[in-house]
Scaffold this motif. Structure first.
Motif, short mmCIF file in Angstrom:
data_model
loop_
_atom_site.label_atom_id
_atom_site.label_comp_id
_atom_site.label_asym_id
_atom_site.label_seq_id
_atom_site.Cartn_x
_atom_site.Cartn_y
_atom_site.Cartn_z
N TYR A 1 -7.47 -0.80 -17.47
CA TYR A 1 -6.17 -1.39 -17.17
C TYR A 1 -6.16 -2.10 -15.82
O TYR A 1 -6.75 -1.61 -14.85
CB TYR A 1 -5.09 -0.30 -17.16
N TRP A 2 -5.48 -3.24 -15.81
CA TRP A 2 -5.17 -3.93 -14.57
C TRP A 2 -3.71 -3.71 -14.24
O TRP A 2 -2.86 -3.78 -15.12
CB TRP A 2 -5.41 -5.43 -14.71
N GLY A 3 -3.43 -3.47 -12.97
CA GLY A 3 -2.04 -3.37 -12.57
C GLY A 3 -1.48 -4.75 -12.26
O GLY A 3 -2.20 -5.73 -12.14
N LYS A 4 -0.16 -4.80 -12.12
CA LYS A 4 0.46 -6.02 -11.63
C LYS A 4 0.13 -6.14 -10.15
O LYS A 4 0.15 -5.15 -9.43
CB LYS A 4 1.97 -5.97 -11.85
N GLY A 5 -0.18 -7.30 -9.70
CA GLY A 5 -0.66 -7.48 -8.34
C GLY A 5 0.44 -7.51 -7.31
O GLY A 5 1.63 -7.62 -7.61
N THR A 6 -0.01 -7.43 -6.07
CA THR A 6 0.89 -7.57 -4.93
C THR A 6 0.26 -8.58 -3.97
O THR A 6 -0.94 -8.53 -3.69
CB THR A 6 1.15 -6.21 -4.25
#
Length: 120
Positions: A109-114
């Protein structure tokens, strides 16, 4: 499954930021996790990884000595302390799991970036 990154912002060169990534929907306590980043016009690159017990970490050479990855398994959260930031650290930062070394495992999984923006 969700990996929610936070803590990005705009800073001057030499300043610090601390990113957090909270995992939900799966038990991340026994999962190797990592931070990656993608600068404008460039491919996503590995930044740092930490094993599940937090006794092994690895970093891309460009951040060694400036960035520190850590985790709080009780909170299913990993962190990235970024010190002495440089303009070339400007990028969207993503957390990812599970990792095999510095590579995201199949089905991971990739998270939503910041977004981190460092000005000179």
């Amino acid at each position: 499954v969700q990996l929610q990154a936070s803590g990005g912002g705009s800073v001057q060169a030499g300043e610090s930021l601390r990113l957090s990534c909270a995992a939900s929907g799966f038990d991340s306590r026994y999962t190797h996790m990592a931070w990656h980043r993608q600068a404008p016009g460039k491919e996503r690159e590995f930044v740092a990884t930490i094993n599940w017990s937090a006794d092994r970490t690895d970093y891309v050479d460009s951040v060694k000595g400036r960035f520190t990855i850590s985790r709080d398994n009780a909170k299913n959260t990993i962190f990235l302390q970024m010190n002495s930031l440089k303009p070339e650290d400007t990028a969207v930062y993503y957390c990812a799991a599970p990792m095999s070394g510095i590579t995201l495992m199949a089905g991971g999984y990739w998270g939503k970036g910041t977004l981190v923006t460092v000005s000179s």
